[in-house]
Design an enzyme around this catalytic site. Structure first.
Site, mmCIF file in Angstrom:
data_model
loop_
_atom_site.group_PDB
_atom_site.id
_atom_site.type_symbol
_atom_site.label_atom_id
_atom_site.label_comp_id
_atom_site.label_asym_id
_atom_site.label_seq_id
_atom_site.Cartn_x
_atom_site.Cartn_y
_atom_site.Cartn_z
ATOM 1 N N THR A 106 0.598 -1.406 -0.005
ATOM 2 C CA THR A 106 -0.480 -0.164 -0.042
ATOM 3 C C THR A 106 1.381 0.761 0.008
ATOM 4 O O THR A 106 0.595 2.213 -0.843
ATOM 5 C CB THR A 106 -0.865 0.060 1.672
ATOM 6 O OG1 THR A 106 -1.845 -1.212 1.288
ATOM 7 C CG2 THR A 106 -1.494 0.963 1.040
ATOM 8 N N PHE A 376 -3.025 -7.798 3.595
ATOM 9 C CA PHE A 376 -1.919 -7.978 4.236
ATOM 10 C C PHE A 376 -1.008 -6.737 3.201
ATOM 11 O O PHE A 376 -0.033 -6.697 2.755
ATOM 12 C CB PHE A 376 -0.206 -8.684 2.657
ATOM 13 C CG PHE A 376 -1.323 -10.658 3.347
ATOM 14 C CD1 PHE A 376 -1.663 -10.701 5.137
ATOM 15 C CD2 PHE A 376 -1.764 -11.178 2.131
ATOM 16 C CE1 PHE A 376 -1.833 -12.097 5.112
ATOM 17 C CE2 PHE A 376 -2.020 -11.929 2.938
ATOM 18 C CZ PHE A 376 -2.701 -12.840 4.234
ATOM 19 N N CYS A 377 -1.664 -5.679 3.081
ATOM 20 C CA CYS A 377 -1.682 -4.365 2.878
ATOM 21 C C CYS A 377 -1.064 -4.297 0.901
ATOM 22 O O CYS A 377 -0.302 -3.636 0.640
ATOM 23 C CB CYS A 377 -0.017 -3.837 3.489
ATOM 24 S SG CYS A 377 -0.973 -3.598 5.346
ATOM 25 N N ASN A 378 -2.176 -4.979 0.759
ATOM 26 C CA ASN A 378 -1.062 -5.439 -0.470
ATOM 27 C C ASN A 378 -2.792 -5.769 -1.693
ATOM 28 O O ASN A 378 -2.493 -7.274 -1.759
ATOM 29 C CB ASN A 378 -0.368 -6.685 -1.097
ATOM 30 C CG ASN A 378 0.655 -6.446 -2.152
ATOM 31 O OD1 ASN A 378 -0.143 -6.603 -3.297
ATOM 32 N ND2 ASN A 378 1.949 -7.239 -2.500
#
Length: 831
Positions: A106, A376-378
């Site tokens: 992110t 997972f911030c992805n």
């Protein structure tokens, strides 16, 4: 007793690192490095030594790279975005582009927010597209254009562990690879945060222009400290507008004059750096080298564990041949140069349906296994691997799902997955424990016989070559055993009956959701009456229940229910999840004497006044309960000493302040009077929790079949820590209710209670037994809900009403429940 499998989230720090660091602080005085005294000079020199040590770790020198300390990798990325010499659209020169791999964190994708404000276009590139870009090499004359473009990609995907080629750096800078066909000069931002935690990075060979890192990913300590490694050839081109303390060679306060320091590091390190944390890094590098022998050995060790675990997971199948695990990977885990020690997956049931990651997380916690779940911030990698479209993301948001919550399935499709990751402290036993957990919760003994007889020995002997360099040094990292021990096959938990662990319902109601005010009330059909059988309050959050036959009701629920809580030395609320012995503390309320008496075995009773301490000595402070801030005050040294002695750790008792001006723990709930703020005590979700004895009896049958000793109904009731226990004719019929009336009190049902591991704790002994949550999941099928949350309107009079055992319960059904209205005029509808 903890199996920690979230090393990609954060490494764990070794005790020797803390000792070396604290010894250093005891033996030296470190002053602010911006001062000129002796202690400050010591700090400055030590920081410069650490800079050198970092460059040495990445096989480069100060001639090629500069270290700029930041608060973390994210701050380093933001610095690049703000300082890069972008050329916006609309000028005479060709404009800049920011390109990034969609498999990015992110914090990388967020750069486009800054570039957009600068009128610079952003271009997302899918991993497969970059490989096709070799065909789009620019003509020689267009390569002479000097417009700067920036391409960012991760050295290692934090989602799947895929390692993208470091050769891309030189290929892109030389023009051999061209992310998009546009004249200009390409610079490369290599997101190395995930990669450098377990792999060596040689910047002497792979000379990216910007390399952001976070040190806690490598050492576990300190947190909140990162760095941006900047290639010196682009450093003079960076632009900076803000200047903080320590960055100026000279400036005027009354005139627009500023001259920056010559050093690139000092120019970009605004304010005083976190100098004690930077000093800790020196000890981090020392300890890492001493414990492991270096990053190459860490790379081989962690990969061997991941390869082994991946191979075993790939073989697990149900009796019908269906796979147990769906792994999201771009590699076959055969080469540590293209795959890091991260395994991303979802668990499937026998029919191939995904079991929500939240359920997997709950079960893992029962086994003391710490994993990471979600996206997972992805989001980019999550979309690619899980097949989630852009429209799906937007629909999921409308359905109430946001990043980081526990809504794991929407319309039966996963919103995220489970990730395990290994670090240099990980052991073969960690991998084994995790695999045992998957087998124990998914497979029966007959299911496991096939994969574990012949294939496992072959897998493990081939996992690591006998001559592998990382396993020749016995005093460094421990070798991986070549044969899976018989304990895994013969483990007692495997021989028990299959746990029918199912995902929660795809469209589970939000706990906070209430029935619409416009719902048409439908009264329950006539039959056996429903009565209140037990009333419990819990004066101290997470401590033992206090049972009563009748009790006053206040504006926050049962009077004095969860008005107090125990906090640790940092003021953080303690619950039975962290400290099961809290259930052995027995508080009771004496309304006549206006005291709460607290008792525990082996301790003298102690009492606390019910009158609020409003004196000058009462310190009002804010505490957090389930992310909500509440005003509290401390109950004094005497009771703090009592709890600290009993629990064996420093802790204190605090009480919620009843000052309405200070109360911020209020939740606005639909379905109650419009625009009414419902005031809560220190409860998690709602004022009351109700359970049904009929539901308990049905669950008891499932659990008793799995337990060796008989289960008492009272013990099971206490595990669910309800306020109101009722006896209804049908099990789980309470889940069909929209509201209920008990005497003069009217309650709104605001949703089901999704259970956690606390029901696994025997409330009489404090002992854990994970069978309870597993059995609940099996009995309910696809959910761990048990009991319902209730809210009631604030009382209209100043006199509290009373809730009594034996009172009749009159429910109103949800509007979509097909039950006939009552035929007798005696059966009144509370709607």
């Amino acid at each position: 007793g903890i199996t920690y499998l979230d090393h990609a989230g954060s490494a764990l720090f070794p005790e020797s690192l803390l000792k070396a660091f604290t010894d250093d602080l005891r033996n030296n005085v470190y002053g602010n490095p911006h001062s000129q005294n002796i202690s400050s000079k010591l700090t400055y020199d030590t920081i410069e030594h650490v800079r050198y040590r970092i460059l040495q770790h990445f096989h480069t020198t100060a001639e090629d790279y500069t270290i700029i300390f930041t608060s973390g990798c994210t701050a380093a990325l933001k610095l690049v975005a703000e300082a890069f010499p972008w050329i916006p659209e609309g000028t005479k020169r060709p404009s800049s582009r920011f390109c990034y791999l969609t498999d990015s964190h992110t914090s990388v994708v967020g750069i486009r927010g800054i570039t957009a404000s600068m009128n610079v276009l952003s271009v997302p590139i899918k991993p497969k597209e970059i490989l096709l870009s070799e065909e789009s090499r620019l003509p020689a004359e267009e390569q002479n254009c000097t417009t700067p473009h920036l391409f960012s990609y991760p050295a290692q995907s934090n989602f799947s562990g895929t390692k993208y080629p470091l050769s891309w750096i030189q290929d892109i800078k030389s023009g051999k690879l061209c992310p998009i066909k546009i004249p200009g000069k390409w610079f490369v931002l290599l997101d190395a945060a995930s990669y450098v935690s377990s792999s060596p990075l040689d910047l002497g060979v792979h000379q990216a222009d910007f390399i952001p890192i976070s040190f806690y990913k490598i050492f576990g300590f300190p947190t909140g400290l990162g760095a941006l490694l900047v290639n010196n050839r682009i450093a003079p081109l960076l632009r900076k507008t803000y200047f903080g303390g320590g960055t100026a060679a000279a400036y005027l306060a009354g005139d627009d004059f500023y001259f920056p320091r010559k050093s690139i590091a000092e120019r970009f390190e605004d304010g005083t750096v976190s100098f004690l944390d930077i000093i800790a890094l020196k000890h981090g590098f020392d300890v890492l080298e001493k414990l492991t022998g270096g990053m190459e050995k860490i790379k081989q060790h962690t990969f061997a564990l991941a390869h082994y675990t991946y191979t075993v997971l790939s073989t697990l199948k149900y009796a019908n041949g269906a796979p147990v695990i769906r792994i999201y990977s771009d590699t076959d885990f055969s080469n540590p140069d293209v795959q890091g020690p991260i395994i991303n997956f979802n668990v499937l049931d026998e029919n191939g349906e995904v079991i929500g990651f939240s359920e997997v997380d709950k079960m893992a916690s029962l086994y003391n296994i710490h994993v990471r779940t979600g996206c997972f911030c992805n989001t980019g990698a999550c979309q690619i691997h899980l097949g989630i479209s852009n429209e799906d993301i937007q629909r999921n948001l409308q359905a109430g799902h946001v990043c980081g919550d526990d809504i794991d399935l929407v319309d039966g499709r996963p919103t995220g997955s489970v990730r395990i990751s290994f670090g240099y402290m990980s052991s073969f036993e960690d991998a084994q424990t995790f695999l045992k957990f998957i087998i124990a919760t998914r497979l029966s003994k007959s299911d496991t016989e096939i994969p574990f007889q012949s294939s496992i020995t072959k897998l493990t002997t081939e996992s690591v070559p006998d001559d592998h360099p990382s396993f020749n040094n016995a005093d460094k990292l421990s070798p991986i055993p070549h044969i899976w021990d018989r304990e895994l096959r013969d483990n007692s938990s495997v021989t028990k009956t299959t746990v029918n662990w199912q995902p929660p319902e795809a469209k589970a109601e939000s706990i906070r959701a209430a029935v619409s005010e416009t719902a048409v009330p439908t009264c329950r059909r006539g039959g056996k009456p429903i009565t209140v059988t037990n009333i419990y309050l819990y004066p101290i959050k997470s401590c033992s229940a206090f049972e009563v036959t009748e009790w006053p009701v206040g504006n926050q629920g049962l009077l004095y229910d969860r008005n107090w809580m125990v906090v640790n030395q940092n003021g953080v609320c303690m619950t039975q999840k962290q400290e099961p012995r809290l259930c052995l503390v027995n508080p009771s309320i004496d309304l006549e004497k206006k005291i709460m008496v607290i008792q525990a075995e082996g301790m003298d009773p102690i009492s606390v006044s019910l009158e609020e301490n409003t004196g000058n000595r009462a310190v009002i402070c804010e505490s957090k309960v389930c992310s909500h801030r509440v005003k509290t005050y401390d109950c004094g040294e005497g009771i703090a000493g009592w709890f600290s002695l009993f629990l064996g750790r420093p802790c204190r008792l605090i009480r919620q302040s009843s000052d309405m001006k200070n109360r911020s723990h209020q939740k606005n709930t639909k379905g109650l009077a419009s625009a009414t703020n419902i005031s809560l005590s220190l409860v998690n979700e709602a004022q009351y929790l109700l359970i049904n004895v009929a539901s308990i009896l049905q669950l008891k049958e499932h659990i008793s079949a799995r337990l060796e000793e008989p289960l008492e109904i009272d013990e099971l009731i206490r595990r669910f820590r309800a306020n109101i226990v009722i006896r209804a004719p049908e099990s789980f019929e309470e889940e069909e209710w929209a509201e209920i009336s008990i005497g003069a009190l009217r309650f709104q049902v605001v949703g089901p209670c999704s259970r956690c591991q606390i029901i696994c704790i025997d409330q009489q002994s404090g002992e854990r037994n994970k069978e309870f949550l597993q059995s609940l999941s099996a009995a309910r099928g696809r959910k761990t809900n048990f009991g319902i949350y209730l809210m009631n309107q604030p009382l209209r009079s100043s006199f509290p009403d009373t809730l009594s055992v034996g009172s009749q319960v009159l429910p109103v059904l949800k509007e979509n429940t097909e039950i006939q209205p009552p035929t007798s005029s005696e059966e009144k509808c509370s709607g």
